[in-house]
Design a protein around this motif. Sequence first.
Motif, short mmCIF file in Angstrom:
data_model
loop_
_atom_site.label_atom_id
_atom_site.label_comp_id
_atom_site.label_asym_id
_atom_site.label_seq_id
_atom_site.Cartn_x
_atom_site.Cartn_y
_atom_site.Cartn_z
N SER A 87 1.09 0.12 -12.41
CA SER A 87 1.96 1.15 -12.97
C SER A 87 1.28 2.51 -13.10
CB SER A 87 2.49 0.72 -14.35
OG SER A 87 3.21 -0.48 -14.25
N GLN A 88 0.24 2.74 -12.31
CA GLN A 88 -0.42 4.04 -12.30
C GLN A 88 -0.60 4.51 -10.86
OE1 GLN A 88 -4.03 4.40 -14.58
NE2 GLN A 88 -3.29 3.06 -16.22
N GLY A 89 -0.77 5.82 -10.70
CA GLY A 89 -1.12 6.33 -9.38
C GLY A 89 -2.58 6.05 -9.08
N PRO A 90 -2.94 6.06 -7.80
CA PRO A 90 -4.35 5.85 -7.43
C PRO A 90 -5.26 6.93 -8.01
CG PRO A 90 -2.91 5.60 -5.52
CD PRO A 90 -2.08 6.17 -6.62
N PHE B 65 -9.11 8.73 -7.53
CA PHE B 65 -10.23 8.96 -6.62
C PHE B 65 -11.51 8.33 -7.16
CE2 PHE B 65 -12.69 11.39 -3.56
CZ PHE B 65 -13.89 11.65 -4.21
N LEU C 136 -9.19 4.86 2.38
CA LEU C 136 -8.32 5.85 3.03
C LEU C 136 -9.13 6.61 4.06
CD1 LEU C 136 -5.82 7.72 3.21
CD2 LEU C 136 -6.77 9.00 1.31
N PHE D 252 -3.20 11.95 -8.01
CA PHE D 252 -1.87 11.37 -7.96
C PHE D 252 -1.15 11.46 -9.29
CE2 PHE D 252 -1.39 9.27 -3.85
CZ PHE D 252 -2.68 9.35 -3.36
N GLY D 253 0.15 11.63 -9.19
CA GLY D 253 0.99 11.52 -10.37
C GLY D 253 1.21 10.06 -10.73
N PRO D 254 1.89 9.81 -11.84
CA PRO D 254 2.08 8.43 -12.31
C PRO D 254 3.12 7.65 -11.51
CG PRO D 254 3.18 9.96 -13.76
CD PRO D 254 2.41 10.80 -12.79
N PHE E 67 -3.61 4.95 4.30
CA PHE E 67 -4.14 4.05 3.29
C PHE E 67 -4.22 2.64 3.86
CE2 PHE E 67 -4.63 5.69 -1.03
CZ PHE E 67 -4.13 6.97 -0.90
N GLY E 68 -5.33 1.97 3.61
CA GLY E 68 -5.44 0.57 3.97
C GLY E 68 -4.55 -0.29 3.11
N SER E 69 -4.57 -1.57 3.36
CA SER E 69 -3.70 -2.50 2.64
C SER E 69 -4.19 -2.77 1.23
CB SER E 69 -3.60 -3.82 3.40
OG SER E 69 -4.89 -4.34 3.63
N TYR F 193 -10.03 4.82 -3.31
CA TYR F 193 -9.24 5.02 -4.51
C TYR F 193 -9.12 3.70 -5.26
CZ TYR F 193 -7.76 9.60 -2.80
OH TYR F 193 -7.74 10.90 -2.37
N TYR G 243 -8.38 0.90 -2.58
CA TYR G 243 -7.87 1.32 -1.27
C TYR G 243 -8.91 2.16 -0.53
CZ TYR G 243 -3.15 0.01 -2.73
OH TYR G 243 -2.04 -0.69 -3.14
N GLN H 274 -6.57 1.71 -8.08
CA GLN H 274 -5.24 1.76 -8.65
C GLN H 274 -5.01 0.61 -9.62
OE1 GLN H 274 -1.79 1.40 -6.02
NE2 GLN H 274 -0.62 2.80 -7.32
N SER I 109 0.83 -1.19 0.00
CA SER I 109 0.00 0.00 0.00
C SER I 109 0.88 1.26 0.00
CB SER I 109 -0.89 -0.02 1.24
OG SER I 109 -1.75 1.10 1.26
N LEU I 110 0.24 2.39 0.05
CA LEU I 110 0.96 3.66 0.03
C LEU I 110 1.21 4.15 1.44
CD1 LEU I 110 -1.09 3.64 -2.60
CD2 LEU I 110 -0.22 5.95 -2.85
N LEU J 200 5.42 8.52 -5.22
CA LEU J 200 4.29 9.20 -5.86
C LEU J 200 4.06 10.57 -5.25
CD1 LEU J 200 2.84 5.92 -5.35
CD2 LEU J 200 1.88 6.93 -7.40
#
Lengths: 115, 110
Positions: B41-44, B46, B89, A106-108, B100-102, B36, B87, B38, A42-43, A92
């Motif tokens: 290879s990308q950001g999360p 919303f 949050l 979020f960015g990539p 952020f959750g797992s 979120y 996720y 995801q 996770s983040l 990120l």
Amino acid sequence: SAVISQKPSRDICQRGTSLTIQCQVDSQVTMMFWYRQQPGQSLTLIATANQGSEATYESGFVIDKFPISRPNLTFSTLTVSNMSPEDSSIYLCSVEQRESYNEQFFGPGTRLTVL
Amino acid sequence: LAKTTQPISMDSYEGQEVNITCSHNNIATNDYITWYQQFPSQGPRFIIQGYKTKVTNEVASLFIPADRKSSTLSLPRVSLSDTAVYYCLVGDGVFNKFYFGSGTKLNVKP
């Protein structure tokens, strides 16, 4: 919604060196954040980048290791200093706009591998 | 910080409704609940946010009971393209504290 770009998209670095990651937003934003996401995990929030003042770091992250700059409302950098293989991760950038309270864009991400 | 607990993974079939529940027993008064999505290879991205009761937008619904100790993301009629990690949050937008959750890996099958 804000459009966020990060540079570099990926890099392979040697142990002991430093890497600076850039985050650019296409509009002025109130808040900017830096996260780390280890493979398959996770983040984790590293810090909040404050415009015109020192960043606010979360527990377990320190300024000497992850110095952050935010010179204006559209740009921020995160430096990963004195890297070790444990720093291999995706980093990120995210932003929050005043009109989208609590909603982050979020960015990539930047994929960092430390050898 | 309010920690969250989510199922690690879920399977579904195209066209079904999917409900993903997140537990956040220690949620604070100032905390909002945000979900979120995801892709690799990308950001999360919303999906939806709420504070209490029910919130609905064009892609999902969010159900939050009165005690706010859990929340359920509902995705109506999922498709293959909904295969992703989701996720939960819990965040305090006032003091900028987010957890952020797992994450729940949703696998949608044909």
